[in-house]
Design a protein around this motif. Structure first.
Motif, PDB file in Angstrom:
ATOM      1  N   HIS A   1      17.769  23.436  32.378  1.00 21.72           N
ATOM      2  CA  HIS A   1      18.819  22.870  31.537  1.00 21.72           C
ATOM      3  C   HIS A   1      18.594  23.377  30.113  1.00 21.72           C
ATOM      4  O   HIS A   1      17.556  23.110  29.507  1.00 21.72           O
ATOM      5  CB  HIS A   1      18.767  21.340  31.570  1.00 21.72           C
ATOM      6  N   ALA A   2      19.535  24.157  29.607  1.00 21.45           N
ATOM      7  CA  ALA A   2      19.381  24.751  28.278  1.00 21.45           C
ATOM      8  C   ALA A   2      20.215  23.976  27.261  1.00 21.45           C
ATOM      9  O   ALA A   2      21.339  23.564  27.544  1.00 21.45           O
ATOM     10  CB  ALA A   2      19.811  26.215  28.299  1.00 21.45           C
ATOM     11  N   TRP A   3      19.641  23.800  26.090  1.00 17.27           N
ATOM     12  CA  TRP A   3      20.403  23.208  24.994  1.00 17.27           C
ATOM     13  C   TRP A   3      20.045  23.967  23.723  1.00 17.27           C
ATOM     14  O   TRP A   3      18.984  24.571  23.607  1.00 17.27           O
ATOM     15  CB  TRP A   3      20.084  21.723  24.844  1.00 17.27           C
ATOM     16  N   SER A   4      20.956  24.015  22.808  1.00 18.38           N
ATOM     17  CA  SER A   4      20.763  24.843  21.619  1.00 18.38           C
ATOM     18  C   SER A   4      21.364  24.157  20.406  1.00 18.38           C
ATOM     19  O   SER A   4      22.339  23.408  20.514  1.00 18.38           O
ATOM     20  CB  SER A   4      21.428  26.210  21.824  1.00 18.38           C
ATOM     21  N   ASP A   5      20.758  24.418  19.248  1.00 17.28           N
ATOM     22  CA  ASP A   5      21.302  23.873  17.999  1.00 17.28           C
ATOM     23  C   ASP A   5      22.233  24.865  17.320  1.00 17.28           C
ATOM     24  O   ASP A   5      22.657  24.663  16.187  1.00 17.28           O
ATOM     25  CB  ASP A   5      20.165  23.498  17.044  1.00 17.28           C
ATOM     26  N   ALA A   6      22.593  25.938  18.023  1.00 11.56           N
ATOM     27  CA  ALA A   6      23.389  26.996  17.401  1.00 11.56           C
ATOM     28  C   ALA A   6      24.754  26.507  16.958  1.00 11.56           C
ATOM     29  O   ALA A   6      25.313  27.000  15.973  1.00 11.56           O
ATOM     30  CB  ALA A   6      23.553  28.161  18.386  1.00 11.56           C
ATOM     31  N   ALA A   7      25.332  25.529  17.679  1.00 11.03           N
ATOM     32  CA  ALA A   7      26.680  25.069  17.356  1.00 11.03           C
ATOM     33  C   ALA A   7      26.694  23.926  16.346  1.00 11.03           C
ATOM     34  O   ALA A   7      27.763  23.452  15.962  1.00 11.03           O
ATOM     35  CB  ALA A   7      27.392  24.625  18.632  1.00 11.03           C
ATOM     36  N   LEU A   8      25.518  23.472  15.919  1.00 11.82           N
ATOM     37  CA  LEU A   8      25.462  22.356  14.987  1.00 11.82           C
ATOM     38  C   LEU A   8      25.693  22.805  13.551  1.00 11.82           C
ATOM     39  O   LEU A   8      25.471  23.963  13.206  1.00 11.82           O
ATOM     40  CB  LEU A   8      24.087  21.676  15.091  1.00 11.82           C
TER      41      LEU A   8
END
Length: 298
Positions: free
Chosen positions: A190-197
């Motif tokens: 399960h990947a999550w990223s702060d790139a869109a924040l």
């Protein structure tokens, strides 16, 4: 004997090394699934006339193409039998271009297997147009087999990308079933990223709390499947990164990577999501693309 009306593992054959790699992979898969292996070579009836060659007629061209297609199928059948002597092998020359011919076959298939590149592919292309088209539109799961050494060691895992998108259950079902058949561990990523924040907010976020929440999300998504497949060893991975890059890195030691046909944030009408496309082009192992509503096995 024709097995066209039996749910088969179907392979597209065009005489390329890439297609033969797909045949070898599919032969083992067909035996594991107790399904016939169906080899298909597509032949378009309309042909071009090479410059400087005497016109011999369209019927002559058609017969020559059909003859070559049968030769390709003969070689593929030998390769399949060399890998799995017990495999039930059916073969057919189908009229028409490869994509519509394979799409027809996929309607009755349990699985469609293709090489990553066929004859006529351009140097530098990571995945042929037939593979991209079929991964996007086939009515059954599609596996793209890349040339190279397969990761078939016993401890090499099946990897599946997990998110909350529609169709995720289909990919999870396929991945758990495949891991169970192979006796392989399953890596659920399960990947999550702060790139869109908003960059202004990033320093103020409670990252441990966010990560804990992502772990809970993954555990919840897997709970029913771990109960259904108690024989499968599940390794949970929560990664703070983009899904495509994370899956591609995990593919370097995997037997198979499983993705859905559309990912989180998919646009209506877009048949293949950006993560699935990226993994298809860059994974180091076979990739299975599973549609949201797979057929129910007989």
């Amino acid at each position: 004997m024709s097995t066209h009306h039996t749910r088969s593992v179907v392979v597209g054959v065009d005489g390329s090394d890439s297609a033969l790699q797909a045949v070898r992979w599919a032969a083992s898969e067909a035996v594991r699934r107790n399904r016939p292996l169906r080899l298909i070579a597509a032949v378009p009836w309309m042909t071009y006339q090479p410059i400087g060659m005497p016109p011999l007629g369209k019927e002559y061209d058609r017969q020559l193409m059909v003859k070559r297609a049968h030769e390709f199928l003969d070689v593929a059948a030998i390769e399949a039998s060399a890998v799995e002597a017990t495999a039930e092998v059916d073969r057919e020359v189908a009229g028409g271009e490869a994509v519509p011919a394979l799409a027809r076959e996929a309607g009755d298939a349990e699985l469609l297997v293709l090489g990553s590149r066929g004859h006529g592919g351009f140097a530098g292309l990571l995945l042929g147009s037939v593979g991209v088209s079929m991964a996007a539109q086939a009515a059954c799961p599609v596996v793209i087999v890349r040339e190279g050494r397969p990761h078939d060691e016993q401890d090499a895992p099946v990897v599946v990308g997990v998110d909350g998108a529609p169709g995720g259950d289909a990919a999870l079902a396929f991945a758990f079933d495949e891991a169970s058949r192979l006796g392989a561990p399953l890596v659920a990523m399960h990947a999550w990223s702060d790139a869109a924040l908003d960059p202004f907010l990033v320093p103020y976020l409670d990252w441990p709390a966010i990560e804990a929440d992502e772990h809970r999300t993954l555990t919840q998504r897997l709970s029913g499947w771990t109960a259904k497949y108690p024989d499968v060893e599940v390794r949970r991975r929560v990664i703070r990164d983009g899904a495509a890059g994370a899956l591609t890195r995990l593919s370097e030691r995997a037997r198979l990577v499983v993705v859905g046909s559309r990912g989180r944030g998919g646009v209506t009408g877009l048949l293949l999501g950006s993560v699935s496309q990226a993994v298809l082009h860059h994974a180091a192992c076979p990739v299975a693309v599973v549609r949201a509503e797979p057929k129910v096995a007989e």
